[in-house]
Write a protein that holds these residues in place. Sequence first.
Motif, mmCIF file in Angstrom:
data_model
loop_
_atom_site.group_PDB
_atom_site.id
_atom_site.type_symbol
_atom_site.label_atom_id
_atom_site.label_comp_id
_atom_site.label_asym_id
_atom_site.label_seq_id
_atom_site.Cartn_x
_atom_site.Cartn_y
_atom_site.Cartn_z
ATOM 1 N N LYS C 360 0.644 -1.332 0.001
ATOM 2 C CA LYS C 360 -0.010 -0.130 0.270
ATOM 3 C C LYS C 360 0.848 1.597 0.331
ATOM 4 C CE LYS C 360 -3.035 2.362 3.051
ATOM 5 N NZ LYS C 360 -3.180 2.238 4.711
ATOM 6 N N GLU C 361 0.586 1.642 -1.229
ATOM 7 C CA GLU C 361 1.495 3.185 -1.670
ATOM 8 C C GLU C 361 0.996 4.576 0.103
ATOM 9 O OE1 GLU C 361 4.220 4.361 -4.446
ATOM 10 O OE2 GLU C 361 2.368 6.367 -4.968
ATOM 11 N N LEU C 362 1.891 5.003 0.574
ATOM 12 C CA LEU C 362 1.398 6.029 1.995
ATOM 13 C C LEU C 362 2.712 7.150 1.507
ATOM 14 C CD1 LEU C 362 3.749 3.260 4.959
ATOM 15 C CD2 LEU C 362 0.643 4.163 4.086
ATOM 16 N N VAL C 363 3.491 6.965 0.482
ATOM 17 C CA VAL C 363 4.174 8.382 0.005
ATOM 18 C C VAL C 363 3.471 7.862 -1.372
ATOM 19 C CG1 VAL C 363 6.215 10.338 0.067
ATOM 20 C CG2 VAL C 363 4.950 9.014 2.631
ATOM 21 N N GLY C 364 3.696 8.820 -2.610
ATOM 22 C CA GLY C 364 4.021 8.342 -3.736
ATOM 23 C C GLY C 364 4.129 9.981 -4.255
ATOM 24 N N LYS C 365 5.670 10.276 -5.419
ATOM 25 C CA LYS C 365 5.600 11.798 -5.758
ATOM 26 C C LYS C 365 6.422 11.227 -6.592
ATOM 27 C CE LYS C 365 8.506 15.185 -3.610
ATOM 28 N NZ LYS C 365 9.319 16.004 -2.903
ATOM 29 N N GLY C 366 6.284 11.486 -8.078
ATOM 30 C CA GLY C 366 6.848 11.407 -9.296
ATOM 31 C C GLY C 366 7.097 10.290 -9.997
ATOM 32 N N ASP C 367 8.094 10.065 -10.834
ATOM 33 C CA ASP C 367 8.534 8.526 -10.530
ATOM 34 C C ASP C 367 9.631 7.890 -10.333
ATOM 35 O OD1 ASP C 367 8.538 6.662 -12.891
ATOM 36 O OD2 ASP C 367 9.047 7.629 -14.715
ATOM 37 N N VAL C 368 9.402 7.129 -9.503
ATOM 38 C CA VAL C 368 11.109 5.898 -8.807
ATOM 39 C C VAL C 368 11.338 5.434 -9.869
ATOM 40 C CG1 VAL C 368 11.036 4.740 -7.011
ATOM 41 C CG2 VAL C 368 9.402 6.352 -6.622
ATOM 42 N N ALA C 369 10.562 4.388 -10.979
ATOM 43 C CA ALA C 369 11.017 3.621 -11.628
ATOM 44 C C ALA C 369 11.948 4.430 -12.109
ATOM 45 C CB ALA C 369 9.596 2.926 -12.189
ATOM 46 N N GLY C 370 11.112 5.268 -13.002
ATOM 47 C CA GLY C 370 11.814 5.986 -14.046
ATOM 48 C C GLY C 370 12.729 6.617 -13.634
#
Lengths: 169, 148, 748
Positions: C360-370
Amino acid sequence: MVKFTINGEAKSVEADPAMPILWAVREQLGLNGTKFGCGAALCGACTVHLDGQPVRSCSTPIGEAEGRAITTIEGIAGPEGELTKVQQAWISEQVPQCGYCQSGQIMAATALLRDNPRPSDADIDAAMAGNICRCGTYVRIRHAIKVAAGIEPARAAPGAAPLSGGAKA
Amino acid sequence: MMHRFALVAIGALALAACGSKVEPPVEQIVLREPGQPAGAAPAAATDLVAAGKAAFAVCATCHAVEAGKASGIGPNLNGVVGRKAGALADFGYSAALKQSGLTWTETELDAFIANPSGKVPGTSMAAGAVSDAERRKAIVAYLASLTP
Amino acid sequence: MNDMAKPPRSRAAKWTRRGFIGAGALAGGALIVGVAVRPGNPVGKLGPIVAGGEGEQLVNSWVKIGADNVVTAIVPHCEMGQGAHSVLAQMLADELDADWSLVRVMQAPADGNYVVTDTARGFVAPGTLDAPDWLEPTWNGLFTKISQLGDVMITGGSSSIRTTGQRTMRIAGAAARQMLIAAAAREWGVAAAEIVTANSTLSHQASGKSAPYAQFAAAAAEEDMPQTPALKAPKDYRLMGTDAPRTDIPEKVTGAAQFGIDATVPGQKLTYAAVRKVPVPGTRIASMKADVAKTMPGVLQILNMGDFLAVVADSYWQAQQALNTVEAEYTRSESAIRSTADQFAAFAAALDQAGDQGGKELVGKGDVAGALSVSAKTFTAEYRAPYLAHAPLEPMNATVWVRDGKCEIWTSTQVPLMARSAAAKAIGLSADDVTMHQPTLGGGFGRRLESDYVVMAARIGLATGYPVKMIWSREEDTQKGLFRCADLSRFTGGIDAKGRLVAWNNVFTQHNDPAEACDAPFYDVPHKSIRVAEAELHLPFAAFRSVDHSQQAFFVECFIDEAAHAAGRDPVEFRLAMLGNSPRHKAVLEKVAAMSGWGTKPAAGRGRGVALVQSFGTIVAEVVEVDMSQGKPRLTQVWCAADPGFAMNPDGFRNQMEGGIVFGLTAALHGEITLKDGAVEQGNFNDYPMLRIDECPPIAVEIINADPVHLGGAGEPGLPPIAPALANAIFAASGKRIRELPIAKHFA
C-alpha cells in the motif's frame, strides 16, 4: 523474630528470615521509599545501607539484618528533615524524571561520597553502574554527585530563555 | 473532516455499549482468609541441609539448582562443590571469577558467600553475602547435597 | 491484505495513532484563543470533588485558590517523569500572574469532567484549532463530548504542553485572572482595566488598594467566565520559557513520592498477588498443579484465571515464592511464528511479495522507477529492528478492592478513564462504580497506555473480595506485556550525476503511529515511493516511546547516510543541500554541526555520525562521536540541537532530550526481545540490559525557539535520531555499516 535498627530506631519484624529486606521494610514497616525493580540485584532501585554499606535489599534476607543497622532513603536527612548535600544537589540540578530509581541512586551516591569525597568520573561510573535509570538521568546524576562533592558549582537560579537564538545548554 | 469525527464518536459509543463479560476463575483454591492465623509456623529445620534449603530461598531467584536446568541470572549450582570456578559453558562469568583459579571446596564456598566481592573482587554477584556463619554452613551443606 | 495481519489494537492506540504534527497545525502567527475552560463553569459540581480542603475555592475547572493564597493547578495528564505536571502548572500560573513559589499541582481525578479535549482535537482534527472565536464553544463542546464518550483522558504523543498546556491551562489561567479582576473591580468600585496583577496579588494604584488572590477567589467563581480571554504575547511571559524548578522533585529525593506500587488502602491490611501469564500470546492454561504452593507459608488463595495464574498471600515475597512452585501446562498456540527467524521470514515474505512496487503506497511522488532507471548510481539496503519491551523501572502493578458492587483501583496509568472502563467491564460493573486513584508513574513510555494489568488485578480482586496489590515480577514485565514491533525495511536509492538523491523507494511491514514517521518530507527528493506490505506480528503491539519513529528514523536516516556516501559527499553537506525549502530543519542541522565541530577531524579511531528527524512537531538533529579503537563502539560525546518552536521550560526540555537519547541508546546498543517456542526469551536486566552510567556519554543540548505559537513535543523527539546517528558514526569510524539493531551484538 528479627531485631535490628532502622533509620536509628530499634524495630523487630515477625518474618521468615529468608524474606528479603525490601519486602519486610515496605510491607511490614511501611517504608515505601525503597523500590522493587528487578528482584535480582540487577537494577539498584532497592539499595539501602546495612551498617553503612550499600546492599541490594531485594536479594538480602532480613535475617542478615539481625542486630545490625538498616538505613533507607527515609532515614538519611537530618533530625529536623534537613536534606543531605546529595539530596540538595539532586534538587538543584533537577535530576529526577519519573523518580522511581532515585532512592537507590541517592543511597548509592551517599555511600560513594562518604568513602570518596572527591570522586573522579571513573569512580562515579564504578560506584553507580549498578543502578539503572530507565528515564536516562545519568548525565545529571554524574553532575549532581560532583555538585554535592563541591567539585562543580550548583546551577545558577532559573532565568528566562531568549525568544530566539537558543538557550544555552 | 466531519466524517472522521463521526467515526470516532460511533466507535466510542460502540465500545461503551459492549456487554460485560465476566470471566470467573477456572479454579480458585481458598486456603485461608486474610487476618486469620496462619497456623503454626513450620518448625525451624533442625537438619542442616533442610535449614540450608530454606536459607537458600533468596538465592534461588538467580541460581537454579536442578540438574541440567539452564543457568539464569547466576550459574546453576547443582554439583558446584568440587567444581572449578567459572566452569559452566552456559553462563557468562565475570573475568574475575573465571581467572580466580578457585575450585569450589566447601571452605572456599563459605568464604565466597561470606563476602563475594571481597573474595573475588570484580565478581558480578552483586548481592547474596551471608554474614551469619551458621546460615552459611547450612547453605554450603545444602549445596553439597545437590548432585546430578 | 488479509485481516489477520493487523493485531487488535487497544483503545489508547486508536487515539494515539495520529501523533499529530504540531508545526503548521495552527494558523500562522496568530495568538492562541479558545474556550478550553469548559462551557459554563461547573465549579459548584466539581468543587466538592477537587476542592474539598478547608478554605479552598475552585475558580474554574482547572484552578483553585486556597485561603493561604496557594494556587493549585488541576492537571488532567499524568506525571511519569516527563515533567508535564509542573510545566502545565507553570503555563497556567503565568497567565494567572501567580507567584510560582505558591503554586501546587493536583492530579485531576479520573472523571469525565477532566477529559483532555484539546489533546483529542489535536490528535483527531488539528484543523479545528484555528477556528474563529465564535465557533470555539461549538468545537469545544463537541470535542469534550467525544472525549467523554471515548474516555479520552490520556497522556501520550508528546502532546500535553502543546495541546492541554497551550489551550486548556493557559486559557484557564487567563480566565481565572480576569474573573479575579472583575470581582475586585466590583468590590473596590474601580474600572477593571485599572487593576494590575502580579505575584498572586491584585492592586489598584490610584486607590492604593491591594489584595491577595485568596481574598477574591470565592467572588471570582461567581463572575461570568470569559470564553476567549486574551493570552500573553511571548514578550510578556514571566514563567513560560524559564527553568522554573519542578514541583515534583523534592518528594522524589526523600522517598516520599507515592508511586502505584506504594498504594495503601486506608484502614485495610493489604494482601499481595504474584501472577504468571501464559508464556505464548493467545494460549490458555490447560492445567495447574499447586500441591506445593498450598502448603507454603502465607498463602491465601491460588487462582487459575484461564489466561494467568495468581497466588495471593500475606506478603508479595510469599506469593511469588509459592507461585514459583506452581506447575502449569498450556494450550498450543495457533501462531505459525515460533522463533525470531520465523518472524523475520514472515516480514521477508511480505516484502518479497510486494517487490519494487507492491504494497500500500503511503507516500508517492514523481516517478521512482523512471528515476532509478536513469540514475547515475543506485544502491539498496535492508534494515532490521527487533521487538522491544518498554521496561519501565516500576513493574506493572495495581491495587484493587472490589466490594458491594463497587471497585477502587490504585494504579500508575497513562489512561485512567480507559483503565476504569476496562476494569469495570471485566468485573461486570459500570464505570461509575469504579473509582480510580492515580499515583505518580515509575515510567510509562507507552506501556501504561494499555490496561491489561489493571484488568488482571480487577479480576483477582473480584475473586478475593478483599484488597489485593498485584505486582508483576520483572520477568513477567519483560516477557508478558506488549511490545514495540519488530520490522524489516528495504530501500533502493538513486543518485544522479550531480550526486543528488533523486529516487527513494522503500517498503516495510509495520505502519502504526504517527502515520508520517516513515517519511522525511523536509528533504527535497523528487521521486519517492514509500509503501507498507503488512505482515503478521506474533507479539502484541503497544506504542513505545516515539512509536514508529523509534525504528523508522533508524531506517530512513541510515539510508540517507548511505546515499551521502554513495554520492561521495559529506553527510551534513549532503543533507543541507536537500533542505532548501526547510529553513528550520536547516538551522537545526547547522546548529548541531557547529556544536560538534563537524568539519574538524576526529581523533584517531573515532568517527562522527549525524541524523535529523522531525517527530511530534519538534525538529531534532543529533551528532554522535564514537571511539572504535578498542574494536567496539564507545560513545565519547552526543550533541543535540532541537527546535520545539518554543521550550516552555528549557531545562525540562533538555532533561527530556537527554532522557530520550539515553532511552534510544539502550534500544540502539542493547535492546532485543527474541522468540523461542513462541515465547519471549529474555527475562531480567541480565539478558535484557539497559544502558548504565558507565556507558553514558556526555550529552550537550541546545534549543532553538523558532516559533512561539506552533509548539512541538518534548518526551519523545530526543529518541529517534540517536540510533541512526550512532550507526552512522560507527561507519565513519570503522567502515562497518550497521543495518540491524541492536548494535552491541555485532561486536560481541
